[in-house]
Design a protein around this motif. Structure first.
Motif, PDB file in Angstrom:
ATOM      1  N   ASP A  27     -10.320   4.685  -3.544  1.00 12.02           N
ATOM      2  CA  ASP A  27     -10.231   5.565  -4.724  1.00 12.02           C
ATOM      3  C   ASP A  27      -8.888   5.381  -5.460  1.00 12.02           C
ATOM      4  O   ASP A  27      -8.115   4.493  -5.144  1.00 12.02           O
ATOM      5  N   ASP A  28      -8.651   6.233  -6.455  1.00  6.76           N
ATOM      6  CA  ASP A  28      -7.408   6.124  -7.227  1.00  6.76           C
ATOM      7  C   ASP A  28      -6.365   7.108  -6.743  1.00  6.76           C
ATOM      8  O   ASP A  28      -5.199   7.009  -7.067  1.00  6.76           O
ATOM      9  N   GLY A  29      -6.826   8.118  -6.009  1.00 10.09           N
ATOM     10  CA  GLY A  29      -5.896   9.154  -5.572  1.00 10.09           C
ATOM     11  C   GLY A  29      -6.587  10.011  -4.538  1.00 10.09           C
ATOM     12  O   GLY A  29      -7.580   9.586  -3.943  1.00 10.09           O
ATOM     13  N   PRO A  30      -6.116  11.234  -4.343  1.00 12.62           N
ATOM     14  CA  PRO A  30      -6.736  12.107  -3.335  1.00 12.62           C
ATOM     15  C   PRO A  30      -8.217  12.315  -3.634  1.00 12.62           C
ATOM     16  O   PRO A  30      -8.612  12.469  -4.781  1.00 12.62           O
ATOM     17  N   LEU A  59       0.817  -1.224   0.000  1.00 17.05           N
ATOM     18  CA  LEU A  59       0.000   0.000   0.000  1.00 17.05           C
ATOM     19  C   LEU A  59       0.849   1.271   0.000  1.00 17.05           C
ATOM     20  O   LEU A  59       0.375   2.342  -0.390  1.00 17.05           O
ATOM     21  N   ALA A  60       2.114   1.146   0.446  1.00  9.98           N
ATOM     22  CA  ALA A  60       2.926   2.346   0.651  1.00  9.98           C
ATOM     23  C   ALA A  60       3.021   3.262  -0.575  1.00  9.98           C
ATOM     24  O   ALA A  60       2.848   4.479  -0.443  1.00  9.98           O
ATOM     25  N   PRO A  61       3.262   2.705  -1.799  1.00 15.10           N
ATOM     26  CA  PRO A  61       3.446   3.623  -2.939  1.00 15.10           C
ATOM     27  C   PRO A  61       2.220   4.487  -3.231  1.00 15.10           C
ATOM     28  O   PRO A  61       2.350   5.624  -3.666  1.00 15.10           O
ATOM     29  N   GLY A  62       1.023   3.951  -2.982  1.00 12.41           N
ATOM     30  CA  GLY A  62      -0.183   4.717  -3.320  1.00 12.41           C
ATOM     31  C   GLY A  62      -0.689   5.589  -2.189  1.00 12.41           C
ATOM     32  O   GLY A  62      -1.709   6.274  -2.333  1.00 12.41           O
ATOM     33  N   ALA A  63       0.014   5.595  -1.059  1.00 12.64           N
ATOM     34  CA  ALA A  63      -0.509   6.287   0.131  1.00 12.64           C
ATOM     35  C   ALA A  63      -0.152   7.765   0.102  1.00 12.64           C
ATOM     36  O   ALA A  63       0.701   8.233   0.850  1.00 12.64           O
ATOM     37  N   VAL A  64      -0.815   8.483  -0.767  1.00 10.48           N
ATOM     38  CA  VAL A  64      -0.505   9.909  -0.921  1.00 10.48           C
ATOM     39  C   VAL A  64      -1.409  10.757  -0.029  1.00 10.48           C
ATOM     40  O   VAL A  64      -2.495  10.322   0.367  1.00 10.48           O
ATOM     41  N   THR A  65      -0.952  11.944   0.267  1.00 13.10           N
ATOM     42  CA  THR A  65      -1.720  12.889   1.072  1.00 13.10           C
ATOM     43  C   THR A  65      -3.100  13.116   0.457  1.00 13.10           C
ATOM     44  O   THR A  65      -3.220  13.334  -0.743  1.00 13.10           O
ATOM     45  N   GLY A  66      -4.123  13.038   1.289  1.00 12.31           N
ATOM     46  CA  GLY A  66      -5.481  13.319   0.826  1.00 12.31           C
ATOM     47  C   GLY A  66      -6.232  12.091   0.366  1.00 12.31           C
ATOM     48  O   GLY A  66      -7.425  12.157   0.080  1.00 12.31           O
ATOM     49  N   ARG A  67      -5.541  10.920   0.299  1.00 16.02           N
ATOM     50  CA  ARG A  67      -6.237   9.711  -0.138  1.00 16.02           C
ATOM     51  C   ARG A  67      -7.026   9.110   1.024  1.00 16.02           C
ATOM     52  O   ARG A  67      -6.592   9.149   2.163  1.00 16.02           O
ATOM     53  N   ARG A  68      -8.178   8.558   0.712  1.00 14.12           N
ATOM     54  CA  ARG A  68      -8.982   7.948   1.760  1.00 14.12           C
ATOM     55  C   ARG A  68      -8.484   6.534   2.060  1.00 14.12           C
ATOM     56  O   ARG A  68      -8.031   5.822   1.156  1.00 14.12           O
ATOM     57  N   VAL A  69      -8.584   6.161   3.317  1.00 12.21           N
ATOM     58  CA  VAL A  69      -8.150   4.837   3.747  1.00 12.21           C
ATOM     59  C   VAL A  69      -9.182   4.242   4.691  1.00 12.21           C
ATOM     60  O   VAL A  69     -10.006   4.955   5.257  1.00 12.21           O
ATOM     61  N   ILE A  70      -9.101   2.906   4.819  1.00 11.11           N
ATOM     62  CA  ILE A  70      -9.865   2.235   5.874  1.00 11.11           C
ATOM     63  C   ILE A  70      -8.846   1.798   6.921  1.00 11.11           C
ATOM     64  O   ILE A  70      -7.831   1.195   6.594  1.00 11.11           O
TER      65      ILE A  70
END
Ligand code: ADP
Ligand code: ZN
Length: 657
Positions: A71-74, A27-38
């Motif tokens: 989602d795909d991004g922020p 998950l680390a590469p896609g964990a950008v600021t503003g992205r939703r997570v569970i």
């Protein structure tokens, strides 16, 4: 796992601060600021937003793992996301709660059918007056320079402020950027939305609570995708997902509806300025009666003032006359107002009668023993509504049948004071041929819109209403405005009471004479010598505000100090009082320890002692600087988990009641 693979998350829950989670390598590469997570949270799984990455967990914390990226991004535009975090920080409020306020309505079904307000015909832009052109040019220059600059557009009623906004928005769209426009209550000003649609067309998305959840979700998505670039809406629209924001407009910036008093206590006008600052774009605050806060900001050079001192087409402002009600037998429509109304109707023109109390009469009072019918849940007298045949509480909405006998002594109770229902009844009785309607909070949204439309199309002659009639309506047929009683708001235990009542009086007066024919305003009062009324006669907001400003300065109220209201309420009156006293002592201690320039006012029972069965106490923290106020607020928040006692912190509070 590398120690850098941590994320700080704002979870969508009423909890303060951010929580640190570990990111599994996938998950680390896609964990950008503003992205939703569970994320796991206690025994639950919650949605959250990644705020930033971290390399070390807080001391003593073993982070749990992020369960899923959504989602795909922020999820939100980056500048909006940063603005929301800033808002949470400013109001010392849980970030997840603020983020939630900006999300589209959850679980909305896809809307079907046609939008009721869809192909409005286009209308050409007007040739601006010299003053409008100067204002539009100043704003336009800041739009093109992509520079933060707040403007205070002080334009008398009917001076064409809306036209200035429209020009500035057109210029913003031409630079490829979008705009956010805040208005007090869209449902009450359908004309304004129509004017925006006529000029800006499909680029508009309308956001307000009167539409269905599906409709709101659709408008939200249109903005998020960039299909619409201009959001127009009530206070929540300050969180609209407009990307590349180029302009923010707040119409009627003095209007109290921009302030939210529950959950997240925020002022949308102030947040509009903050959002513009973070987006590096201009913000226009427009009003005929600017708030003292905005006037002080302009005087200090923080806001640039733009003035529209004249009505469009050099139409005169209406003549204001004061009618002394002392010793008058028929105080609802005193002789001169009655005559003026008759003449107006005879000429086929329209009239507005304003009274800030809905219902038929004020309280129901026993002439024998003085008993007044009160709400059992709230500490206020009930208002008689004949149309509904009930006594109604204007705070909690509870109602009961109108009693025939006084429950204490058995005498027949009499109604005291008049409300809009009674005024409507009087007009209908005295002018049977006139087409009269009422406009107040007792009407449903649809009925309000229908009445406004009918009055605008001149299918009605007289409109009787509460402050709803004072909103920015443009009814060219209105030549008479009658203020049935100017005194209602002047004596409330709130330091903004006179500012607020003067604004409403000047605004309602401003509805007269906007068309070809000049207007007249008759103001009935038991205090004909009240200094505010002298300024009203001259339409002199500046002098009124200057006097008010001096008074505030002398006693140290805003805008000369910063306030945080701490509101404490509980079912148990003793518990509420104890908590309020405890918080007050804590604040006093902190001020002593730090030597801060601050004081604590109260604690005291709120003027509305009880609402919905809960006893209300409050205290005010007052400081010279925001930093001091914040420090005190944080100190109290740490102690504010007081069991069944509810504590609300309201930074920059508006209501003192
Ligand atoms: P405000 O918002 O300042 O009360 P409005 O924008 O509603 O004023 O303008 C008052 C009226 O004048 C409206 O009917 C509007 O269409 C008209 N108007 C505004 N600007 C112009 C202009 N430059 N030329 C002609 N009519 C105008
Ligand atoms: Zn009540």
């Amino acid at each position: 796992m590398a120690s850098s693979d941590l994320a700080r998350v704002a979870v969508l829950a009423p909890v303060r601060g951010l929580f640190t989670y570990a990111l599994p390598p996938a998950l680390a590469p896609g964990a950008v600021t503003g992205r939703r997570v569970i994320v796991p949270f206690g025994a639950r799984r919650l949605t959250g937003f990644i705020v930033d990455r971290a390399s070390e967990p807080p001391a003593g914390v073993t982070p749990r793992e992020v369960a899923e990226l959504l989602d795909d991004g922020p999820f939100l535009p980056d500048a909006l996301f940063r603005f929301l975090l800033w808002t949470a920080d400013y109001y010392v409020h849980p970030p997840g709660e603020v983020l939630r306020a900006a999300l589209p309505p959850a679980g909305a079904r896809r809307p079907h059918g046609r939008r009721e307000d869809e192909p409005v015909p286009a209308s050409p832009s007007k040739t601006l007056t010299t003053e409008q052109a100067a204002a539009a040019a100043a704003i336009g220059a800041a739009v093109e320079a992509r520079r933060f600059q707040p403007f205070l557009l002080h334009g008398v009623t009917g001076s064409g402020k809306t036209e200035v906004y429209l020009h500035a928005i057109e210029r913003t769209l031409a630079t490829g950027r979008g705009a956010v426009v805040l208005v007090p209550e869209i449902g009450l000003t359908p004309q304004l939305v129509r004017r925006f649609r006529e000029r800006i067309g499909e680029q508009i998305a309308v956001l307000h609570s009167g539409t269905s959840r599906g409709e709101r979700a659709r408008e939200w998505q249109r903005l998020r995708r960039g299909d619409a670039r201009v959001a127009i809406g009530v206070r929540t629209a300050v969180f609209a997902p407009v990307d590349s924001l180029g302009l923010v407009v707040v119409d009627e910036e003095h209007d109290p509806s921009f302030k939210q008093e529950e959950r997240l206590c925020y002022h949308a006008r102030d947040m509009a300025v903050a959002r513009a600052k973070l987006a590096a774009c201009p913000v226009v605050l427009g009003s005929a009666t600017p708030s003292l806060e905005s006037l002080a900001n302009a005087a200090a050079g923080r806001y640039l003032r733009l003035d529209l001192p004249r009505r469009v087409g050099d139409r005169p402002l209406p003549a204001v006359e004061i009618l002394d009600l002392r010793g008058v037998d028929r105080p609802i429509l005193h002789e001169p107002l009655l005559l003026a109304l008759g003449e107006t109707l005879a000429r086929g023109e329209q009239a507005i009668l304003f009274l800030n109390r809905r219902g038929h009469s004020g309280s129901l009072c026993c002439p024998a023993c003085g008993h007044v019918e009160k709400c059992v849940q709230c500490s206020v007298s009930l208002t008689q509504h004949l149309a509904r045949r009930r006594l109604v509480c204007h705070y909690c909405g509870a109602s009961r049948p109108i009693p025939e006998r006084c429950p204490v002594c058995g005498a027949e109770p009499v109604p005291v004071g008049a409300g809009t229902e009674k005024v409507e009844e009087e007009v209908a009785r005295l002018f049977p041929a006139a087409r009269v309607a009422r406009l107040d909070g007792d009407l449903t949204r649809t009925a309000l819109a229908r009445t406004l439309r009918a009055f605008h199309d001149r299918r009605l002659d007289v409109l009787v209403g509460t402050q709803i009639v004072a909103k920015g309506h443009d009814f060219p047929g209105v030549t008479l405005v009658g203020v049935v009683l100017a005194d209602t708001g002047l004596n409330l235990p709130d330091f903004r009471a006179s500012e607020r009542s003067f604004q409403v009086l000047l605004q309602v007066a401003g509805r007269a004479g906007r068309g070809e024919r000049s207007g007249r305003v008759l103001v009935q009062t038991y205090h004909p010598d009240h200094p505010a009324l002298v300024h009203l006669i001259r339409h002199d907001y500046a002098s009124f505000a200057a006097g008010e400003m001096n008074r505030r300065k002398a006693i140290g109220w805003p805008p000369f100090s910063r306030l945080c209201a701490v509101r404490v309420d509980a079912k148990n009156p003793g518990a509420a009082e104890r908590a309020a006293r405890q918080l007050s002592r804590l604040a006093e201690d902190r001020i002593r320890q730090t030597g801060a320039r601050a004081s604590v006012l109260g604690p005291s029972l709120a003027p509305l002692e009880r609402i919905k069965g809960r006893t209300r106490w409050h205290l005010l923290l007052r400081a010279r600087s925001y930093a001091t106020l914040r420090d005190l607020t944080l100190t109290l928040q740490q102690a504010a988990d007081l069991g069944p006692v509810r504590v609300v912190f309201d930074v920059d509070p508006l209501s003192m009641m």
